[in-house]
Enzyme design. Sequence first.
Site, short mmCIF file in Angstrom:
data_model
loop_
_atom_site.label_atom_id
_atom_site.label_comp_id
_atom_site.label_asym_id
_atom_site.label_seq_id
_atom_site.Cartn_x
_atom_site.Cartn_y
_atom_site.Cartn_z
N GLU A 105 51.27 34.27 32.72
CA GLU A 105 52.53 33.43 32.16
C GLU A 105 52.65 33.14 30.84
OE1 GLU A 105 51.77 30.81 35.42
OE2 GLU A 105 53.97 30.87 35.93
N GLU A 125 48.81 33.64 42.52
CA GLU A 125 48.70 32.12 42.94
C GLU A 125 49.04 32.09 44.52
OE1 GLU A 125 50.17 33.44 40.07
OE2 GLU A 125 50.45 31.90 38.71
N1 3HC Z 1 40.05 27.89 37.56
C1 3HC Z 1 38.96 27.36 37.75
N2 3HC Z 1 37.69 27.95 37.95
C2 3HC Z 1 37.94 29.33 38.03
C3 3HC Z 1 39.23 30.04 37.85
C4 3HC Z 1 40.30 29.12 37.68
N3 3HC Z 1 41.63 29.67 37.46
N4 3HC Z 1 38.96 31.29 38.04
C5 3HC Z 1 37.60 31.40 38.14
N5 3HC Z 1 37.08 30.03 37.99
C6 3HC Z 1 35.59 30.02 38.23
C7 3HC Z 1 34.87 30.23 39.55
O1 3HC Z 1 35.01 29.14 40.36
C8 3HC Z 1 33.48 30.59 38.95
O2 3HC Z 1 32.87 29.37 39.07
P1 3HC Z 1 31.25 29.26 39.32
O3 3HC Z 1 30.65 30.20 38.47
O4 3HC Z 1 31.16 27.81 39.01
O5 3HC Z 1 31.30 29.73 40.67
C9 3HC Z 1 33.65 31.29 37.80
O6 3HC Z 1 34.97 31.01 37.14
C10 3HC Z 1 33.47 32.73 37.53
O7 3HC Z 1 34.55 33.28 38.83
P2 3HC Z 1 34.19 34.41 39.75
O8 3HC Z 1 32.82 34.15 40.22
O9 3HC Z 1 35.26 34.63 40.50
O10 3HC Z 1 34.09 35.42 38.52
P3 3HC Z 1 34.53 36.93 38.74
O11 3HC Z 1 34.28 37.74 37.38
O12 3HC Z 1 33.98 37.90 40.01
O13 3HC Z 1 36.32 37.14 38.79
C11 3HC Z 1 38.53 36.39 38.06
C12 3HC Z 1 37.01 36.70 37.71
C13 3HC Z 1 39.05 37.83 38.60
C14 3HC Z 1 39.08 35.81 37.11
C15 3HC Z 1 38.23 35.51 39.48
O14 3HC Z 1 37.57 34.39 39.09
C16 3HC Z 1 39.57 35.07 39.94
O15 3HC Z 1 40.51 35.80 40.47
N6 3HC Z 1 39.98 33.65 39.56
C17 3HC Z 1 41.25 33.06 39.94
C18 3HC Z 1 42.57 33.77 39.35
C19 3HC Z 1 43.65 32.72 39.91
O16 3HC Z 1 43.72 32.61 41.00
N7 3HC Z 1 44.63 32.42 38.78
C20 3HC Z 1 45.85 31.59 39.37
C21 3HC Z 1 45.44 30.29 39.16
S1 3HC Z 1 46.82 29.24 39.87
C22 3HC Z 1 47.82 29.15 38.48
O17 3HC Z 1 47.58 29.76 37.40
C23 3HC Z 1 48.98 28.30 38.51
C24 3HC Z 1 50.00 28.69 37.38
O18 3HC Z 1 50.92 29.47 37.93
C25 3HC Z 1 50.66 27.35 37.13
#
Ligand code: 3HC
Length: 696
Positions: A105, A125
């Site tokens: 975004e 999301e």
């Molecule tokens: N917020 C907080 N922590 C997060 C995070 C996030 N968005 N994304 C990842 N983390 C943390 C994980 O919990 C993990 O923590 P840990 O080491 O303590 O276990 C660490 O970051 C590493 O994450 P992964 O183990 O998943 O690492 P990968 O390299 O395998 O993957 C990634 C990276 C593809 C970025 C994956 O973490 C992911 O898909 N993250 C979530 C993305 C997501 O859902 N974003 C949308 C959030 S909601 C939003 O943005 C609302 C908005 O529209 C207003």
Amino acid sequence: MTELVSYRLAGKIGVVTIDNPPVNAFSHAVRKGLLRRILDAGQDDAAAAILIVCAGRTFVAGADISEFDKPPEDPWLPEVLDAVEGCPKPVVTAVHGTALGGGFELVLASHYRCALNSARIGLPEVHLGLLPGAGGTQRTPRLAGAEAALELMTTGKPIGAGKALSLGLIDRVFDDELEQHALAWCEELIDNGSGPLRVSERSVPALDAAFFDGAREQLARRARGQLAPQKIVDCIEAATQMPFTEGAEFERQRFAECLGSPQSAAMRHLFFAEREAAKLKDVPKDTEARELRSVGVIGAGTMGGGIAMSCANAGIPVKLLDVDDAALERGLGVIDTNYAISVKKGRLAEDEAKRRRERIVSTTDYADLADVDLVIEAVFEDPELKKRIFAKLDSVCKAGAILATNTSYQDVDEIAAATGRPGDCLGLHFFSPANVMKLLEVVRGAKTADDVLTTAIRFAKAIRKVPVVARVCYGFIGNRMFNPYIRESQQLLLEGATPEAVDGAFYEFGMAMGPIAVSDLAGLDIGYKARMALPEDLRGSDVPFTVADRLVEQGRLGQKSGAGFYNYDPKTRRATPEPAVTAMIEEASRELGIERRSIDAAEIVERPLFALVNEGLKILEEGIAQRPGDVDIVYLYGYGFPAYRGGPLFYADSIGLDKVLSRIREFDERFGSGKPAPLLEALVAEGSSIAERFAR
Ligand code: 3HC
Ligand code: NAI
């Protein structure tokens, strides 16, 4: 200490860098920092354009999900992104790694967008029970159209930079040296006198209401029971009908509704539980994994074939061993067919399928396993056979090779004791079909070495599985909990429910499949044999299985024989009820002296489900599972539990443990369903939830 959001001048370009490891999530501090930097840069006379980049392995991975449970703090993300879009100077974003959710975004709010060829963008999301809440539902359709926006947001699947370019979501893609290219582009914009191009000022072509109604209907089936996908459709429709500011306000309200919903709380729990499950509580973090470059699989049957494919798909060479050429031919034939289907359906390119297939070589000679790093045994579920094979492996495999069994129920310690190296042994319990199902139970024997566990978890991730660690017990986490669940569902048939009523109630609850249909799928003979092989104390009464056992005697073994509790269409596998089975159930009730009664959907669900929860709590108390979230992940990825309910233990907490306990007591008094787990009684007595007791 490095600043979370820093600013520097590169010639006439103000470069804003976000540096919040590990994934640059938009925490409160980052939002605050970015807002200040953007406002300052807008005022900086030395800067004619602004470039936003990220440090570390990825662009912003979205809002900080851990902050969603805390009170909101200003500035909100939409406010920050409006400031980015409102900046009087051209703002360019440059993406590497992944730009997800709020991260993408931010990209949409900037005026010009570029990315590395290897980058991916997405709005995931929906997997958190949410919708894009910082303008994403309004800006995406303005760039890519409502249809593409809908696909992106309702599947939550990230797309590559190339596809994003073709959809108009990204303007330029570079092969390497992202920052340098992005800076050069900024220079170009300055030289051309290009001003900010704001996405919010673009229009969205109107679309027929029928398009949105169709999408709602389709999602009601595809994302059964889920709120967020329906609200995403509402927001995109709003984008086609309202001016940007109104649409953004509409989006904000829907986002708040989703954020406050139990569904999103459940899915956020699973997000963190999945990541935590891969962590070993009592193994030092710096334990080095063993090298794992090749795998041997013993048994080319249903499981062995799927396991071999999982390894080959991840680039790991496999030696597949079976008793003779005929068994190998059969197994390889199934593998060939599976790859051919993937190619035919367009899921896999033909040359890639060929490369994967070529990684699997077959043998009947154990000497060929002498140099593999890991062996996974997947022969018949016969403990004596498994022990003989482990003894043989002990004599042929190189020192340091890891020896794993895919047993569903057998004692991993006893199998390991057949070798002189129990520290190298463990269980790797895959789920069927093993090349598809994401769950991998890593079964930790009493003597399994720390580095063997660490290697197993790394291996699971390499083959794209979700690992959950379990200690040794009959059925480990998943199957041990499943037994009382199936038992109660069978008992309901004798008391008055029909198979359709039981499965229908669970389908409505959100399970991928009801327990009776699952029994048919797994094969009624398999359940029968497994029960018969059990020691007296674990076996319990056979009474609930009266009907299932009679079906086995009649050769109605389930889907594989074309009929079980249901009849199956040979082509479509569609299930239809069989009147003779209904009559058989009624007769069994009569013979057992059980008066049939009408049972409502609530009781139908509660009986098996609370038996599942009860066993899960015993498993936790015995330390078989490390934490409640691990149990939830097993049920999400192994048994089709609906994500929006957060898994059985999260669900139990959400409806209240006192209710669960009082119903379990009542069911035990009325039907002899089993005593409550001592842990459940203790939690209710102390007034705490499962999550509170096992908080990190
Ligand atoms: N917020 C907080 N922590 C997060 C995070 C996030 N968005 N994304 C990842 N983390 C943390 C994980 O919990 C993990 O923590 P840990 O080491 O303590 O276990 C660490 O970051 C590493 O994450 P992964 O183990 O998943 O690492 P990968 O390299 O395998 O993957 C990634 C990276 C593809 C970025 C994956 O973490 C992911 O898909 N993250 C979530 C993305 C997501 O859902 N974003 C949308 C959030 S909601 C939003 O943005 C609302 C908005 O529209 C207003
Ligand atoms: P299967 O019957 O499809 O395959 C077993 C294979 O082992 C056959 O190809 C057979 O020829 C081979 N085999 C038998 N004896 C052998 C020996 N001495 N040496 C080499 N190969 C030998 O069985 P399936 O379903 O694949 O199950 C295998 C194991 O996986 C069992 O322990 C089972 O409990 C477990 N499992 C099964 C699941 C399922 O859904 N089918 C799920 C998870 C685990």
